[in-house]
Design a protein around this motif. Structure first.
Motif, PDB file in Angstrom:
ATOM      1  N   PHE A  47       0.834  -1.091   0.156  1.00  0.00           N
ATOM      2  CA  PHE A  47       0.022   0.031   0.105  1.00  0.00           C
ATOM      3  C   PHE A  47       0.916   1.117   0.004  1.00  0.00           C
ATOM      4  CE2 PHE A  47      -2.450  -3.367   1.551  1.00  0.00           C
ATOM      5  CZ  PHE A  47      -3.838  -3.176   1.119  1.00  0.00           C
ATOM      6  N   LEU A  48       0.876   2.003  -0.994  1.00  0.00           N
ATOM      7  CA  LEU A  48       1.769   3.079  -1.277  1.00  0.00           C
ATOM      8  C   LEU A  48       0.790   4.374  -1.389  1.00  0.00           C
ATOM      9  CD1 LEU A  48       4.503   4.570  -1.896  1.00  0.00           C
ATOM     10  CD2 LEU A  48       3.948   3.996  -4.349  1.00  0.00           C
ATOM     11  N   THR A  49       0.950   5.149  -0.300  1.00  0.00           N
ATOM     12  CA  THR A  49       0.169   6.436  -0.336  1.00  0.00           C
ATOM     13  C   THR A  49       1.392   7.579  -0.783  1.00  0.00           C
ATOM     14  OG1 THR A  49      -1.071   5.899   1.541  1.00  0.00           O
ATOM     15  CG2 THR A  49      -1.020   8.224   1.152  1.00  0.00           C
ATOM     16  N   LEU A  50       0.534   8.201  -1.860  1.00  0.00           N
ATOM     17  CA  LEU A  50       1.216   9.467  -2.437  1.00  0.00           C
ATOM     18  C   LEU A  50       0.365  10.745  -1.993  1.00  0.00           C
ATOM     19  CD1 LEU A  50       3.243  11.386  -4.179  1.00  0.00           C
ATOM     20  CD2 LEU A  50       1.645  10.622  -6.047  1.00  0.00           C
ATOM     21  N   SER A  51       1.081  11.963  -1.140  1.00  0.00           N
ATOM     22  CA  SER A  51       0.438  13.073  -0.929  1.00  0.00           C
ATOM     23  C   SER A  51       0.966  14.051  -1.468  1.00  0.00           C
ATOM     24  CB  SER A  51       0.610  12.946   0.743  1.00  0.00           C
ATOM     25  OG  SER A  51      -0.283  12.195   1.508  1.00  0.00           O
ATOM     26  N   ASN A  52       0.502  14.799  -2.331  1.00  0.00           N
ATOM     27  CA  ASN A  52       0.818  16.172  -3.046  1.00  0.00           C
ATOM     28  C   ASN A  52       1.038  17.415  -2.438  1.00  0.00           C
ATOM     29  OD1 ASN A  52       1.515  18.209  -5.059  1.00  0.00           O
ATOM     30  ND2 ASN A  52       0.015  17.187  -6.764  1.00  0.00           N
ATOM     31  N   VAL A  53       2.039  17.775  -2.022  1.00  0.00           N
ATOM     32  CA  VAL A  53       2.108  18.755  -0.986  1.00  0.00           C
ATOM     33  C   VAL A  53       2.562  20.160  -1.785  1.00  0.00           C
ATOM     34  CG1 VAL A  53       3.158  17.537   0.847  1.00  0.00           C
ATOM     35  CG2 VAL A  53       4.683  18.751  -0.796  1.00  0.00           C
ATOM     36  N   GLY A  54       2.646  19.978  -3.020  1.00  0.00           N
ATOM     37  CA  GLY A  54       2.580  21.334  -3.825  1.00  0.00           C
ATOM     38  C   GLY A  54       4.163  21.601  -4.257  1.00  0.00           C
ATOM     39  N   MET A  55       4.277  22.614  -4.995  1.00  0.00           N
ATOM     40  CA  MET A  55       5.595  23.043  -5.269  1.00  0.00           C
ATOM     41  C   MET A  55       5.888  24.494  -4.788  1.00  0.00           C
ATOM     42  SD  MET A  55       6.647  20.952  -8.747  1.00  0.00           S
ATOM     43  CE  MET A  55       5.581  21.717  -9.725  1.00  0.00           C
ATOM     44  N   ILE A  56       6.339  24.450  -3.776  1.00  0.00           N
ATOM     45  CA  ILE A  56       6.621  26.085  -3.141  1.00  0.00           C
ATOM     46  C   ILE A  56       7.551  26.983  -4.016  1.00  0.00           C
ATOM     47  CG2 ILE A  56       7.671  27.194  -1.268  1.00  0.00           C
ATOM     48  CD1 ILE A  56       5.215  25.446  -0.598  1.00  0.00           C
ATOM     49  N   MET A  57       8.426  26.439  -4.739  1.00  0.00           N
ATOM     50  CA  MET A  57       9.082  27.315  -5.694  1.00  0.00           C
ATOM     51  C   MET A  57       8.430  27.825  -6.963  1.00  0.00           C
ATOM     52  SD  MET A  57      11.763  27.838  -3.808  1.00  0.00           S
ATOM     53  CE  MET A  57      12.690  28.917  -5.238  1.00  0.00           C
ATOM     54  N   ARG A  58       7.475  26.996  -7.100  1.00  0.00           N
ATOM     55  CA  ARG A  58       6.616  27.473  -8.526  1.00  0.00           C
ATOM     56  C   ARG A  58       5.005  27.389  -7.851  1.00  0.00           C
ATOM     57  NH1 ARG A  58       8.497  27.008 -13.453  1.00  0.00           N
ATOM     58  NH2 ARG A  58       6.436  28.207 -13.836  1.00  0.00           N
ATOM     59  N   PRO A  59       4.583  28.098  -7.136  1.00  0.00           N
ATOM     60  CA  PRO A  59       3.055  28.195  -6.838  1.00  0.00           C
ATOM     61  C   PRO A  59       2.376  28.498  -7.839  1.00  0.00           C
ATOM     62  CG  PRO A  59       4.577  30.234  -5.895  1.00  0.00           C
ATOM     63  CD  PRO A  59       5.368  29.435  -6.634  1.00  0.00           C
ATOM     64  N   ASP A  60       2.933  28.981  -8.960  1.00  0.00           N
ATOM     65  CA  ASP A  60       1.945  29.191 -10.202  1.00  0.00           C
ATOM     66  C   ASP A  60       1.749  27.819 -10.983  1.00  0.00           C
ATOM     67  OD1 ASP A  60       4.706  28.955 -11.037  1.00  0.00           O
ATOM     68  OD2 ASP A  60       4.227  29.336 -12.820  1.00  0.00           O
ATOM     69  N   LEU A  61       2.126  26.749 -10.432  1.00  0.00           N
ATOM     70  CA  LEU A  61       1.943  25.620 -11.238  1.00  0.00           C
ATOM     71  C   LEU A  61       0.900  24.669 -10.140  1.00  0.00           C
ATOM     72  CD1 LEU A  61       5.441  24.507 -12.675  1.00  0.00           C
ATOM     73  CD2 LEU A  61       3.665  25.578 -13.947  1.00  0.00           C
ATOM     74  N   PHE A  62      -0.245  24.181 -10.901  1.00  0.00           N
ATOM     75  CA  PHE A  62      -0.862  23.339 -10.129  1.00  0.00           C
ATOM     76  C   PHE A  62      -0.732  21.868 -10.594  1.00  0.00           C
ATOM     77  CE2 PHE A  62      -2.972  27.473 -10.084  1.00  0.00           C
ATOM     78  CZ  PHE A  62      -3.816  27.413  -8.712  1.00  0.00           C
ATOM     79  N   GLU A  63       0.565  21.387 -10.247  1.00  0.00           N
ATOM     80  CA  GLU A  63       1.105  20.248 -10.768  1.00  0.00           C
ATOM     81  C   GLU A  63       0.437  18.922 -10.181  1.00  0.00           C
ATOM     82  OE1 GLU A  63       4.141  19.685 -13.416  1.00  0.00           O
ATOM     83  OE2 GLU A  63       2.413  21.437 -13.834  1.00  0.00           O
ATOM     84  N   GLN A  64      -0.365  18.198 -10.981  1.00  0.00           N
ATOM     85  CA  GLN A  64      -0.663  16.966 -10.346  1.00  0.00           C
ATOM     86  C   GLN A  64       0.636  15.944 -10.480  1.00  0.00           C
ATOM     87  OE1 GLN A  64      -3.783  16.214 -13.029  1.00  0.00           O
ATOM     88  NE2 GLN A  64      -5.252  16.632 -11.756  1.00  0.00           N
ATOM     89  N   HIS A  65       0.428  14.798  -9.692  1.00  0.00           N
ATOM     90  CA  HIS A  65       1.450  13.949  -9.756  1.00  0.00           C
ATOM     91  C   HIS A  65       0.853  12.563  -9.644  1.00  0.00           C
ATOM     92  CE1 HIS A  65       4.679  16.778  -9.393  1.00  0.00           C
ATOM     93  NE2 HIS A  65       4.140  17.168  -8.270  1.00  0.00           N
ATOM     94  N   THR A  66       1.521  11.553 -10.015  1.00  0.00           N
ATOM     95  CA  THR A  66       1.140  10.054 -10.080  1.00  0.00           C
ATOM     96  C   THR A  66       2.240   9.265  -9.832  1.00  0.00           C
ATOM     97  OG1 THR A  66       1.521   9.509 -12.312  1.00  0.00           O
ATOM     98  CG2 THR A  66      -0.616  10.513 -11.692  1.00  0.00           C
ATOM     99  N   VAL A  67       2.130   8.132  -9.626  1.00  0.00           N
ATOM    100  CA  VAL A  67       3.135   6.863  -9.326  1.00  0.00           C
ATOM    101  C   VAL A  67       2.845   5.937 -10.571  1.00  0.00           C
ATOM    102  CG1 VAL A  67       4.040   5.013  -8.122  1.00  0.00           C
ATOM    103  CG2 VAL A  67       3.668   7.362  -6.972  1.00  0.00           C
ATOM    104  N   HIS A  68       4.039   5.705 -11.517  1.00  0.00           N
ATOM    105  CA  HIS A  68       3.756   4.674 -12.166  1.00  0.00           C
ATOM    106  C   HIS A  68       4.918   3.791 -12.156  1.00  0.00           C
ATOM    107  CE1 HIS A  68       3.320   2.678 -16.239  1.00  0.00           C
ATOM    108  NE2 HIS A  68       4.710   2.982 -16.701  1.00  0.00           N
TER     109      HIS A  68
END
Length: 539
Positions: free
Chosen positions: A207-228
């Motif tokens: 069981f692998l939990t990914l928590s997206n905390v955001g990118m502080i240096m680029r707050p203009d980017l609403f980047e999603q993330h996944t694990v492949h």
């Protein structure tokens, strides 16, 4: 206020409000069950049982198969963050990354070990308040010993006090509820290169939990993330991390991936959002699966154990009907068939279910090859468009480090824009082999732009596996080969054994080199004598 104006305000006023907004709107959760349908007895899921035969299944009352006897494997859990951070290159340059960081197994990962934990370790609450940058913050004075920091549980895990007060569950009531402040404090600016190491044993549930905390240096980017999980066989598309076929995780959210450990071997994983960008920026890691053969009792011959595995439908191998079967029985007459190798002890390890002991090793080292383009990373930290077509790596990395940092023991730390030191490169690349022993190198390449070659001077490399498959034909003949160099493209892995068992050839105190013969890759940007190289020490 429009969304654009909100983010403009955040850029001007700094990081504090961004963190607060993320915490206020968060939906972080974490998941690590102590038992499942496949592993029903919670008391047996915190260690690996001996392999005495395949798990037998029967049709349960719910209409699905349930274990009846020989329940193999256990449960393992891990939590990671998706965000950004900085790493230190061998020429001293601090390089910005989009990257994954650890949110569980903090002490193990800082010590160069996988962060995959059993439920009784993962489901523990930290007795205090974790600080930004932990464990480097707490134990930064002694990074090679980590004696002051031992916590390996899930960051942020907290009792659900409301449920307790409502008599919904009994203390400590760990139902996946987390403290978002702790997730943000530890996860922000805590990117690792390579990403946190993962490890499973065959028959495990992961069981692998990914928590997206955001990118502080680029707050203009609403980047999603996944694990492949790249190259992972039989992965459910829902958990495969390809966003158009599964799900992507937004900032402030968590998602728990579920995997059943497949065949033994060396795999790797990465983010599948804009892969050329996120891989180049550092969102790459390694995962390996240990074979059942490690758990065969010492009284059982490996050949007999491999025969028994053919009764497991997941790994059964019939060469007459399956040209891709992964573990055919070795040819009769090979070592182990008539009384050679027997099953495991605490010190007896194998890379694959070989049935003849031919993949035996004493110590293992994950080696991830990667490259950074400093211009692309600098532009990634700014608000300029990235020139994908002009990508050109100038830093060539083994476990996130270039020579001479590759031979630095213990985790490397970098002070980031939050003023805290973080263990940005926790995985050493120096290879230590005790005289008379063998080392398994789990080599993976997740480069975006380059092919990479590694050469071994002095100790030949025996290649035993390719892309998580044992090199054996369907007639049972071992197809291993000895070489002094291997070449990998991005998305390939090799399992290699360095055999130092002949002490007359490899006496204690000997030093050998593992390096690339591609001379332009032996540099740290503009500096020569670095890059893709490390040392092999015979101790």
């Amino acid at each position: 206020m429009s969304k654009r104006n909100v983010w403009t305000f955040l850029i001007v006023c700094g990081l504090t409000l961004y963190t607060s907004q993320s915490a206020i709107s968060q939906s972080f959760r974490v998941q690590c069950p102590t038992s499942t349908i496949t592993h029903p007895n919670a008391a047996n899921n915190n260690s690996e049982p001996a392999f005495t035969g395949p798990t037998t299944m029967t049709l349960g009352g719910g209409g699905f198969l349930t274990p009846m006897a020989n329940v193999n494997g256990a449960i393992k859990c891990q939590q990671i963050s998706g965000g950004d951070g900085f790493a230190t290159m061998a020429d001293g340059t601090q390089t910005f990354m989009f990257s994954f960081g650890p949110l569980s197994g903090l002490a193990d990962i800082a010590a160069g070990q996988p962060g995959s934990e059993y439920p009784n370790v993962f489901n523990t609450v930290f007795p205090g308040t974790l600080q930004p940058g932990d464990p480097a913050t707490t134990d930064g004075a002694a990074p090679t010993t980590l004696g002051n920091f031992t916590y390996n549980g899930a960051v942020g895990l907290a009792p659900d006090l409301d449920a307790e007060n409502d008599n919904g569950c009994k203390a400590p009531c760990l139902d996946g509820h987390v403290d978002p402040r702790q997730i943000m404090d530890v996860g922000v600016m805590n990117g690792n290169i390579p990403a946190p190491l993962m490890a499973m044993d065959e028959d495990d549930e992961f069981f692998l939990t990914l928590s997206n905390v955001g990118m502080i240096m680029r707050p203009d980017l609403f980047e999603q993330h996944t694990v492949h999980f790249h190259g992972y066989p039989n992965a459910s598309s829902f958990y495969d991390g390809v966003p158009d076929a599964s799900v992507a995780i937004n900032i402030g959210g968590s998602f728990t991936y579920y995997y059943l450990a497949p065949d033994a071997g060396t795999y790797f994983w990465h983010c599948h959002i804009t892969p050329p960008e996120h891989l180049q920026m550092g969102m790459v890691g390694q995962i390996f699966v240990r074979p059942r053969q490690n758990r065969v009792p010492s009284s059982t011959h490996l050949y007999a154990a491999l025969q028994a595995q053919q009764q497991d439908l997941r790994t059964a191998c019939n060469p007459n009907s399956d040209i891709l079967c992964s573990n055919p029985l070795p040819q009769k007459g090979d070592n182990g068939v008539t009384g050679g190798f027997t099953g495991g002890t605490a010190t007896k390890k194998f890379a694959y279910n070989d049935g003849d002991g031919s993949t035996y090793y004493d110590v293992e080292y994950p080696i991830q090859i990667h490259g950074f383009d400093p211009n692309f990373h600098f532009v990634g930290m700014t608000f300029n468009p990235e020139a994908f077509v002009d990508m050109k790596d100038k830093y060539f990395l083994l476990n996130g480090r270039s020579y001479p940092d590759t031979v630095t023991p213990g985790p490397m730390q970098t002070e980031t824009s939050d003023g805290r030191s973080h263990f940005s490169q926790p995985l050493p690349s120096i290879i230590n082999i005790a005289a008379g022993q063998k080392a398994l190198l789990r080599i993976s390449d997740l480069d975006v732009t380059e092919y990479q070659t590694l050469a071994s001077l002095g100790i030949p490399m025996q290649v035993i596996g390719y892309n998580a498959k044992l090199l054996r034909d369907q007639a049972g003949n071992n197809m291993y080969y000895n070489t002094n160099s291997i070449t990998l493209a991005g998305g390939e892995s090799l399992d290699v054994i360095l055999d130092a068992s002949n002490t007359s050839l490899y006496p204690p105190g000997s030093v050998f080199y593992l390096y690339t013969p591609q001379l332009d890759h032996l540099s740290n940007d503009a500096e020569n004598f670095g890059g893709l190289m490390t040392e092999v020490h015979i101790n």
